[in-house]
Design an enzyme around this catalytic site. Sequence first.
Site, PDB file in Angstrom:
ATOM      1  CE  LYS A  18      -3.607  -2.694   2.158  1.00 32.03           C
ATOM      2  NZ  LYS A  18      -4.808  -2.730   2.985  1.00 32.03           N
ATOM      3  CG  HIS A 103      -6.983  -2.930  -2.515  1.00 33.60           C
ATOM      4  ND1 HIS A 103      -7.585  -2.217  -1.509  1.00 33.60           N
ATOM      5  CD2 HIS A 103      -6.302  -3.931  -1.919  1.00 33.60           C
ATOM      6  CE1 HIS A 103      -7.261  -2.766  -0.347  1.00 33.60           C
ATOM      7  NE2 HIS A 103      -6.488  -3.805  -0.570  1.00 33.60           N
ATOM      8  CD  GLU A 105      -6.791  -0.152   1.428  1.00 35.10           C
ATOM      9  OE1 GLU A 105      -5.711   0.028   0.858  1.00 35.10           O
ATOM     10  OE2 GLU A 105      -6.913  -0.897   2.433  1.00 35.10           O
ATOM     11  CB  SER A 217      -7.030  -9.581   9.156  1.00 33.26           C
ATOM     12  OG  SER A 217      -7.436  -8.223   9.327  1.00 33.26           O
TER      13      SER A 217
HETATM   14  P1  PGA Z   1      -4.354  -6.458   5.481  1.00 36.18           P
HETATM   15  O1  PGA Z   1      -4.638  -5.900   3.996  1.00 36.18           O
HETATM   16  O2  PGA Z   1      -3.581  -7.760   5.312  1.00 36.18           O
HETATM   17  O3  PGA Z   1      -3.535  -5.399   6.148  1.00 36.18           O
HETATM   18  O4  PGA Z   1      -5.669  -6.700   6.121  1.00 36.18           O
HETATM   19  C1  PGA Z   1      -4.933  -6.770   2.933  1.00 36.18           C
HETATM   20  C2  PGA Z   1      -5.162  -5.966   1.680  1.00 36.18           C
HETATM   21  O5  PGA Z   1      -5.795  -4.914   1.740  1.00 36.18           O
HETATM   22  O6  PGA Z   1      -4.699  -6.371   0.598  1.00 36.18           O
END
Ligand code: PGA
Length: 255
Positions: A18, A103, A105, A217
């Site tokens: 990210k 993604h 986001e 996670s």
């Molecule tokens: P995370 O993110 O492992 O920090 O939950 C996963 C992702 O958004 O690809």
Amino acid sequence: MSTTPPNPAVKFIVGNWKMNGLSAGLEEGVALARALEQAPAGGARVALCPPATLILALARRLAGTPVEVGAQDCRPEASGAFTGDISAEMLRDAGARLVILGHSERRAGHGETDADIAAKAEAALRAGLEPIVCVGESLEQRRAGQALEVVRAQVLGSLPAALDAAAFSVAYEPIWAIGSGLTPSIAEIEAVHAEIRGALVGAFANGARVPILYGGSVKPANAAEILRAAEVGGALVGGASLKCEDFLPIVRAAG
Ligand code: PGA
């Protein structure tokens, strides 16, 4: 780009950094590659997707190692007056071989639609990048019993027909599990992955062999159980991919 179907026995473990990492962070990627050179992870294909500013340097440092380098997004057009954006061709030129698309986001924070993501996937193919297309429901959608239909619609809308003869992956990332420490039950993951598999088989000649990654996670403590679940072909890992000491055990959990 390879059109050979992936080996389902090999789990695809992808780190998504990210918007994290300055130049010093390159050393985490180098440490990962060194560890995998010394003790190869035969059961895993491994990639890191750093921020765009680090792709060139990381690809150079990891050339010839078992760790591939990818990007986190691309613009559909090859070039032009799009201030601040980066094309698939530019990412490929910098050394990326993969690109994460759609993604949550970006779907939420940048208003990306399924059609936008499909156009980006076509751009990735044009440039020789292997797409990893993300799908996943919100907490409200899960509570309303809509998770399967939302994810199926995202798969069918975000994957262009042009992917039929190409290597690509799908990542199932429930939005409520990302960065929250919460994960769905194994049964919930298996139900969504089965739904995605059904959609892929209906839409693509190679649909039975497209890796379906789980993301949200994933940590050293839960990776082995998740990676053993039916139709889980790998993991897309955010926070736990930033440090080699966290990411390496997840890679090793792939077998
Ligand atoms: P995370 O993110 O492992 O920090 O939950 C996963 C992702 O958004 O690809």
